[in-house]
Structures are given as structure tokens and as C-alpha cells.
Design a protein around this motif. Structure first.
Motif: not given
Length: 281
Positions: A165-183
Motif C-alpha cells: 500500500x505504501x508503494x502504490x500510495x507514495x507520490x513518487x514511486x519508491x525504489x524497492x530493494x529486497x534483502x534476505x539475511x540468515x544468521x
């Protein structure tokens, strides 16, 4: 009053408390990540570039799995990352029932650029608007869209719709960066002694962080698709406000589509992270 929004303002007491907070917490994160444990980061340059020099006014939205209560801020403590810089530091959605239980905790986490979120409060709760304001400012926001800590070695769970919802409602569409961690689940296990977390982070653990590539969302196109999809499906509606020019059924289709794309990207990173760990073992 407990949410202390005034303490989150950059000008609060000249910004000195926030700077001190980031210096102290950043030093702690550096120590846990680099001194007491072994941290390996893949594709760190992408995150560093987007934090330091993305286009003016364009917000950054990082998204990760949630393995422990230490994920944030320790995941930003790896070598070369400006974790002690309050100006560059992320905003993050934080559970109100954990981080904002009293005045002292509220002040502490507000200085650390945390935004309280009530679990189960829905995607249109009050402080989601605050998160949206930070994106409108072109800031960096981090979220844990799984919604809670999960220390099982399992696929990424279904994502909550708040991030979408934040991505779609933001006036300027944000750059979305996925991150996954382990440990981190080994550094701060949920059930260590007598079913409780240890009083301090554990040492000599291996932490692995895999940073993906930026995701871009064509929101106008996705909205049109959502409208078309909503004509063919039925939902149990909850009287959501009309947002983004969409009724509730179309919003649900839109958020499901965005969330599924993010989850797919995160699951791909999780498999990379797991294979790297198996090769090391």
C-alpha cells in the motif's frame, strides 16, 4: 503521547540527541556484526549507492525477512556502511507493543527514526500515514512485511499488504530493494534459556546478507490490471477508504500483485543465501 512524534523530528534539540543515538547504536551494530560475529554481504554496493546517491526526491524502500529482534539495526552494521550517520539512516516500521511500551522506550526508538505500527491495526492505521510522509520526503524506509519474527528455515511467508500500500500510495514511486539475511536467529535466538532470548547477543556466529537488485513498479499499469482483475473475483470487504482512485476490491488485487512480486524476489534471494551457507558448511 507514548508515540512521541515530536521526538522523531530532525530539529528536536538541534538534532543532537538523534546524532548521539545513531553514534551509540551504530557502534553497537558494528561490534555485533564485525567484532563478535562474522558477517558476509553480497551486493553491498547496490545498497550503498542507493542510500548515498539516489536521484533527489526519490524514496528508497528496503524490505527484508525478519529473523530476530536484532535484525535492525545490526543488519546495517557491516563494514563500509554508514550506520552511525543519522542523516543517511533509515526510517523503520517498529511494533508498537514491543518498542513503544512506555515513555522511555518511545523516546529511545523515536530518536532512532522508528515509526510505531500496531500489529493487527490494518494498513490504513494512523502511523502508516507517517510512513507515507517519509516516503513523500524522499527518505529511506525499511519494512519487515512478514509482520513478525520467524526463526524457522522456511520459505518467505505471505507478506502483509502494508508495504504494498505504501508503494502504490507514495507520490513518487519508491525504489524497492529486497534483502534476505540468515544468521541473526543464531545471534539472538528466541528460545535460548528457559524459553527466553539471551540477555546479550551471542558471539562467533555466521551472518549472511544477500542484497537483491532494485525493483521498479509501474503503478498506473498495475492499477489498470487490478481494476480488470477485481471484476472477476469476490472479496469479503471491510469498508476500506477509496484510495489511489480504486475501490476496495481493486486495492486488494493491486496489493496482492505487488506483494507476490516482492515475495518471489525475496524467495529467490533466500535460496541464494541458503546455497551460499551450504557451500561454506
Amino acid at each position: 503521547m507514548k508515540t512521541m512524534q515530536w521526538a522523531a523530528r530532525a530539529e528536536h534539540l538541534g538534532g543532537i540527541p538523534r546524532k548521539m543515538m545513531f553514534l551509540a547504536v551504530g557502534a553497537f551494530s558494528k561490534a555485533v556484526s564485525n567484532l563478535f560475529n562474522n558477517t558476509t554481504v553480497h551486493n553491498a554496493d547496490t545498497l550503498l549507492r542507493l542510500v548515498r546517491s539516489r536521484p533527489p526526491g526519490v524514496p528508497l524502500l528496503t524490505i527484508s525477512n525478519h529473523m530476530s529482534t536484532l535484525d535492525d539495526p545490526v543488519m546495517w552494521g557491516f563494514k563500509g556502511f554508514p550506520v552511525t550517520d543519522a542523516k543517511l539512516g533509515r526510517w523503520v516500521l517498529a511494533a508498537e507493543d514491543i518498542c513503544f511500551k512506555n515513555m522511555a522506550l518511545s523516546y529511545f526508538f523515536r530518536l532512532g527514526k522508528c515509526i510505531p505500527i500496531t500489529r493487527g491495526g490494518g494498513i490504513y492505521q494512523e502511523h502508516m500515514n507517517e510512513a507515507l510522509d517519509r516516503l513523500s520526503d524522499g527518505a529511506w524506509l525499511h519494512t519487515f512485511p512478514e509482520g513478525k519474527v520467524c526463526q524457522e528455515d522456511a520459505p518467505i511467508r505471505r507478506l502483509k499488504w502494508g508495504t504494498a500500500s505504501l508503494i502504490s500510495r507514495a507520490p513518487v514511486t519508491p525504489i524497492v530493494l529486497p534483502i534476505v539475511h540468515h544468521g541473526f536467529e543464531k545471534v539472538m535466538p528466541e528460545k535460548y534459556m528457559f524459553g527466553r532470548r539471551p540477555p546479550f547477543p551471542l558471539c562467533n556466529r555466521d551472518i549472511r546478507i544477500v542484497i537483491g537488485e532494485p525493483m521498479e513498479f509501474n503503478i498506473p499499469k498495475l492499477k489498470k490490471m487490478a481494476v480488470d482483475m477485481s471484476n472477476d473475483v469476490s472479496f469479503s470487504l471491510a469498508s476500506w477508504p477509496r484510495t489511489c482512485g480504486l475501490d476496495e476490491a481493486a486495492q486488494r488485487c493491486l496489493y496482492t500483485n505487488i506483494s507476490n512480486q516482492i515475495r518471489t524476489a525475496m524467495e529467490r534471494l533466500r535460496k541464494i543465501c541458503k546455497s551460499c551457507q551450504e557451500m561454506k558448511d
